[in-house]
Design a protein around this motif. Structure first.
Motif, mmCIF file in Angstrom:
data_model
loop_
_atom_site.group_PDB
_atom_site.id
_atom_site.type_symbol
_atom_site.label_atom_id
_atom_site.label_comp_id
_atom_site.label_asym_id
_atom_site.label_seq_id
_atom_site.Cartn_x
_atom_site.Cartn_y
_atom_site.Cartn_z
ATOM 1 N N MET A 1 0.958 -1.609 -0.007
ATOM 2 C CA MET A 1 0.237 0.093 0.053
ATOM 3 C C MET A 1 0.968 0.893 -0.161
ATOM 4 O O MET A 1 0.412 2.378 -0.442
ATOM 5 C CB MET A 1 -0.938 0.132 1.326
ATOM 6 C CG MET A 1 -1.877 0.777 1.181
ATOM 7 S SD MET A 1 -3.975 0.540 1.996
ATOM 8 C CE MET A 1 -3.451 -0.887 2.921
ATOM 9 N N GLU A 2 1.812 0.708 0.764
ATOM 10 C CA GLU A 2 2.819 2.119 0.321
ATOM 11 C C GLU A 2 3.044 2.872 -0.801
ATOM 12 O O GLU A 2 4.052 4.363 -1.055
ATOM 13 C CB GLU A 2 3.867 1.686 1.670
ATOM 14 C CG GLU A 2 5.129 2.900 1.410
ATOM 15 C CD GLU A 2 6.367 2.539 2.585
ATOM 16 O OE1 GLU A 2 7.654 3.264 2.680
ATOM 17 O OE2 GLU A 2 6.486 1.877 3.743
ATOM 18 N N ARG A 3 3.763 1.502 -1.135
ATOM 19 C CA ARG A 3 3.865 2.104 -3.098
ATOM 20 C C ARG A 3 2.745 2.468 -3.420
ATOM 21 O O ARG A 3 2.971 3.674 -4.273
ATOM 22 C CB ARG A 3 4.266 0.933 -3.289
ATOM 23 C CG ARG A 3 5.360 1.232 -4.491
ATOM 24 C CD ARG A 3 6.248 -0.214 -5.061
ATOM 25 N NE ARG A 3 6.915 0.050 -6.646
ATOM 26 C CZ ARG A 3 6.377 -0.426 -7.722
ATOM 27 N NH1 ARG A 3 5.198 -1.794 -7.954
ATOM 28 N NH2 ARG A 3 7.060 -0.082 -8.729
ATOM 29 N N GLU B 1 0.990 -6.553 -7.157
ATOM 30 C CA GLU B 1 0.785 -6.846 -5.530
ATOM 31 C C GLU B 1 0.467 -4.829 -5.927
ATOM 32 O O GLU B 1 -0.227 -4.962 -4.081
ATOM 33 C CB GLU B 1 2.960 -6.451 -5.162
ATOM 34 C CG GLU B 1 3.046 -5.628 -3.893
ATOM 35 C CD GLU B 1 4.470 -5.616 -4.000
ATOM 36 O OE1 GLU B 1 4.776 -3.993 -3.328
ATOM 37 O OE2 GLU B 1 5.088 -5.764 -4.668
ATOM 38 N N LEU B 2 0.740 -4.550 -6.770
ATOM 39 C CA LEU B 2 -0.596 -2.727 -6.840
ATOM 40 C C LEU B 2 -2.067 -3.671 -6.672
ATOM 41 O O LEU B 2 -2.221 -2.747 -6.203
ATOM 42 C CB LEU B 2 0.286 -2.325 -7.979
ATOM 43 C CG LEU B 2 1.870 -1.636 -7.568
ATOM 44 C CD1 LEU B 2 2.061 -1.098 -9.223
ATOM 45 C CD2 LEU B 2 2.042 -0.793 -6.749
ATOM 46 N N GLU B 3 -2.270 -4.593 -7.231
ATOM 47 C CA GLU B 3 -3.795 -4.202 -7.335
ATOM 48 C C GLU B 3 -4.207 -5.045 -6.043
ATOM 49 O O GLU B 3 -5.128 -4.503 -5.226
ATOM 50 C CB GLU B 3 -3.523 -5.518 -8.381
ATOM 51 C CG GLU B 3 -5.237 -5.434 -8.817
ATOM 52 C CD GLU B 3 -5.303 -6.615 -10.441
ATOM 53 O OE1 GLU B 3 -6.765 -6.915 -10.683
ATOM 54 O OE2 GLU B 3 -4.222 -7.773 -10.813
ATOM 55 N N LYS B 4 -3.646 -5.667 -5.278
ATOM 56 C CA LYS B 4 -3.940 -6.074 -4.199
ATOM 57 C C LYS B 4 -4.028 -4.955 -2.704
ATOM 58 O O LYS B 4 -5.152 -4.566 -2.633
ATOM 59 C CB LYS B 4 -3.019 -7.639 -3.537
ATOM 60 C CG LYS B 4 -3.157 -8.394 -4.134
ATOM 61 C CD LYS B 4 -1.967 -9.760 -3.579
ATOM 62 C CE LYS B 4 -2.403 -10.755 -4.214
ATOM 63 N NZ LYS B 4 -1.290 -11.542 -3.774
ATOM 64 N N LEU C 1 -7.769 -1.135 -0.472
ATOM 65 C CA LEU C 1 -7.446 0.573 -0.545
ATOM 66 C C LEU C 1 -9.479 0.927 -0.553
ATOM 67 O O LEU C 1 -9.740 2.281 0.134
ATOM 68 C CB LEU C 1 -6.812 1.126 -1.402
ATOM 69 C CG LEU C 1 -5.533 1.679 -0.639
ATOM 70 C CD1 LEU C 1 -4.684 2.698 -1.803
ATOM 71 C CD2 LEU C 1 -5.353 3.017 1.034
ATOM 72 N N GLY C 2 -9.929 -0.298 -1.287
ATOM 73 C CA GLY C 2 -11.398 -0.180 -1.222
ATOM 74 C C GLY C 2 -11.763 0.216 -3.096
ATOM 75 O O GLY C 2 -12.699 0.225 -2.908
ATOM 76 N N CYS C 3 -10.544 0.068 -4.054
ATOM 77 C CA CYS C 3 -11.142 0.255 -4.802
ATOM 78 C C CYS C 3 -11.103 -1.480 -4.967
ATOM 79 O O CYS C 3 -10.911 -2.454 -5.932
ATOM 80 C CB CYS C 3 -9.856 0.389 -6.133
ATOM 81 S SG CYS C 3 -8.994 1.582 -5.684
#
Length: 102
Positions: free
Chosen positions: A1-3, A51-54, A59-61
């Motif tokens: 999530m940080e990325r 990883e970005l998708e997860k 985040l709620g997307c």
């Protein structure tokens, strides 16, 4: 999530997308029609895309793409962006973020 948050805060408009997604294409076209040049991250072309998708899902997307950030803040997906377009608030968000000067 940080990325995700780091990438989202580096430009005025950031869109997380998939190159094969027609809704993503529509949202990217909407911004282009405004004269805005968003930074686009195509998750299906990024080695760390899963990883970005997860992180976007956390985040709620939901669905995970398109995910639009303006001024470093999550606006949401296609529904939220189109709602803001229809009620006139999208232009104001873009102006405040420095992405649009009209």
């Amino acid at each position: 999530m940080e990325r995700v948050m780091k990438l989202a805060s580096q430009r005025a408009v950031v869109i997380f997308s998939k190159s094969s997604c027609c809704i993503c294409h529509t949202i990217k076209t909407l911004f282009s029609d405004f004269g805005v040049s968003p930074t686009v991250y195509e998750l299906d072309e990024d080695p760390r895309g899963r990883e970005l998708e997860k992180a976007l899902l956390r985040l709620g997307c939901n669905p995970s793409v398109p995910a639009v950030f303006i001024g470093g803040k999550l606006v949401g997906g296609a529904k939220e962006v189109m709602t803001r377009q229809l009620d006139g608030s999208l232009k104001e968000l873009l102006k405040r973020a420095g992405a649009l000067w009209l």
